[in-house]
Scaffold this motif. Sequence first.
Motif, PDB file in Angstrom:
ATOM      1  N   ASP A 247      58.573  17.370  19.867  1.00  0.00           N
ATOM      2  CA  ASP A 247      58.472  17.456  18.857  1.00  0.00           C
ATOM      3  C   ASP A 247      60.194  17.430  18.625  1.00  0.00           C
ATOM      4  OD1 ASP A 247      55.811  17.039  17.941  1.00  0.00           O
ATOM      5  OD2 ASP A 247      55.899  19.265  17.885  1.00  0.00           O
TER       6      ASP A 247
ATOM      7  N   LEU B 283      62.170  14.491  18.995  1.00  0.00           N
ATOM      8  CA  LEU B 283      62.086  13.875  17.754  1.00  0.00           C
ATOM      9  C   LEU B 283      62.330  14.169  16.658  1.00  0.00           C
ATOM     10  CD1 LEU B 283      60.204  11.475  16.719  1.00  0.00           C
ATOM     11  CD2 LEU B 283      58.826  12.835  16.170  1.00  0.00           C
ATOM     12  N   THR B 284      62.442  15.289  16.658  1.00  0.00           N
ATOM     13  CA  THR B 284      63.075  15.660  15.766  1.00  0.00           C
ATOM     14  C   THR B 284      64.533  15.240  15.116  1.00  0.00           C
ATOM     15  OG1 THR B 284      61.778  17.551  15.712  1.00  0.00           O
ATOM     16  CG2 THR B 284      63.572  18.134  13.933  1.00  0.00           C
TER      17      THR B 284
ATOM     18  N   LEU C 280      64.568  12.042  14.124  1.00  0.00           N
ATOM     19  CA  LEU C 280      65.135  11.742  12.865  1.00  0.00           C
ATOM     20  C   LEU C 280      66.026  12.189  12.402  1.00  0.00           C
ATOM     21  CD1 LEU C 280      60.564  12.198  13.003  1.00  0.00           C
ATOM     22  CD2 LEU C 280      61.898   9.869  12.948  1.00  0.00           C
TER      23      LEU C 280
ATOM     24  N   LYS D 127      60.792   9.623   6.867  1.00  0.00           N
ATOM     25  CA  LYS D 127      59.638  10.784   6.414  1.00  0.00           C
ATOM     26  C   LYS D 127      58.799   9.875   7.009  1.00  0.00           C
ATOM     27  CE  LYS D 127      58.287  13.110   2.632  1.00  0.00           C
ATOM     28  NZ  LYS D 127      56.734  12.716   3.185  1.00  0.00           N
TER      29      LYS D 127
ATOM     30  N   ALA E 262      58.032  10.697  10.719  1.00  0.00           N
ATOM     31  CA  ALA E 262      57.148  11.962  10.365  1.00  0.00           C
ATOM     32  C   ALA E 262      55.629  12.178  10.247  1.00  0.00           C
ATOM     33  CB  ALA E 262      58.132  12.320  10.273  1.00  0.00           C
ATOM     34  N   ASP E 263      55.736  11.257   9.487  1.00  0.00           N
ATOM     35  CA  ASP E 263      54.038  11.538   8.563  1.00  0.00           C
ATOM     36  C   ASP E 263      53.283  11.002   9.449  1.00  0.00           C
ATOM     37  OD1 ASP E 263      54.661  13.147   5.955  1.00  0.00           O
ATOM     38  OD2 ASP E 263      54.864  11.626   5.118  1.00  0.00           O
TER      39      ASP E 263
ATOM     40  N   LEU F 231      53.498  13.075  13.764  1.00  0.00           N
ATOM     41  CA  LEU F 231      53.167  14.100  13.430  1.00  0.00           C
ATOM     42  C   LEU F 231      52.323  15.207  12.616  1.00  0.00           C
ATOM     43  CD1 LEU F 231      57.649  15.905  12.586  1.00  0.00           C
ATOM     44  CD2 LEU F 231      56.096  15.589  15.384  1.00  0.00           C
TER      45      LEU F 231
END
Length: 218
Positions: free
Chosen positions: A123, A126-127, A130, A143, A146-147, A150
């Motif tokens: 995470d 990845l964060t 993004l 978004k 990420a949906d 995550l």
Amino acid sequence: MMDHTRASPSGPCVSELDMRHLTKPRGKGYTMRLIAPEVLVGTGNPWTGKPFGREIKLGLNTRSHAEAVRLRDIRLGQIRQLEADALAQRGRRSVGRIIDLSPESAAEWRQMREEAKDPDSIDYVLTDKLEKAERAGFGKEAKRFADVVLKGKLPLAEALEQYLEDRRPGNPLGLDPLKPATMADVRSSMRHLQAFLRALWISDGHRSAEQCGLACEP
């Protein structure tokens, strides 16, 4: 990828430890080893300053198994990003030098996160990627990505194919198979649903996609 899972002799319960892509010679620290993705072979290895060979071998500079697992998962995320960047340079759909936001990439990241011993390390990587994509003007795509990764939301197209696979003739679930005409009707109905959700996505602040638990396809 090659999976070095030979247990270390350092304790009686080592066989139960997560040793995926890890080795630990007696008296030394952990090393991560895996077969390099083909697209990376010959490109620059940022940890050694030399080109990648057929195998990636990285010292983790720790004798702690927990720390080795954490570092391994971070490195795997970074290697996956290097692979995505290299594929983008070969002409795969991407958005410049930011993370590949395609559904295929999202599925790969989701699987990697599910298999990780420490998903938080995935995470973290990845964060950061993004946020970079959002700053580059791809906030909606980031978004949706990420949906999927995550929150476990399935793209509608993927959910449809999974359903049709479960209802094919001779399916292992023992479900009544759908006739070809029925499958065609389902696909047609899905196209109408996607158009409806796209309209709500634009007009209602993404509420529809979040409520139904699905990631609306572009």
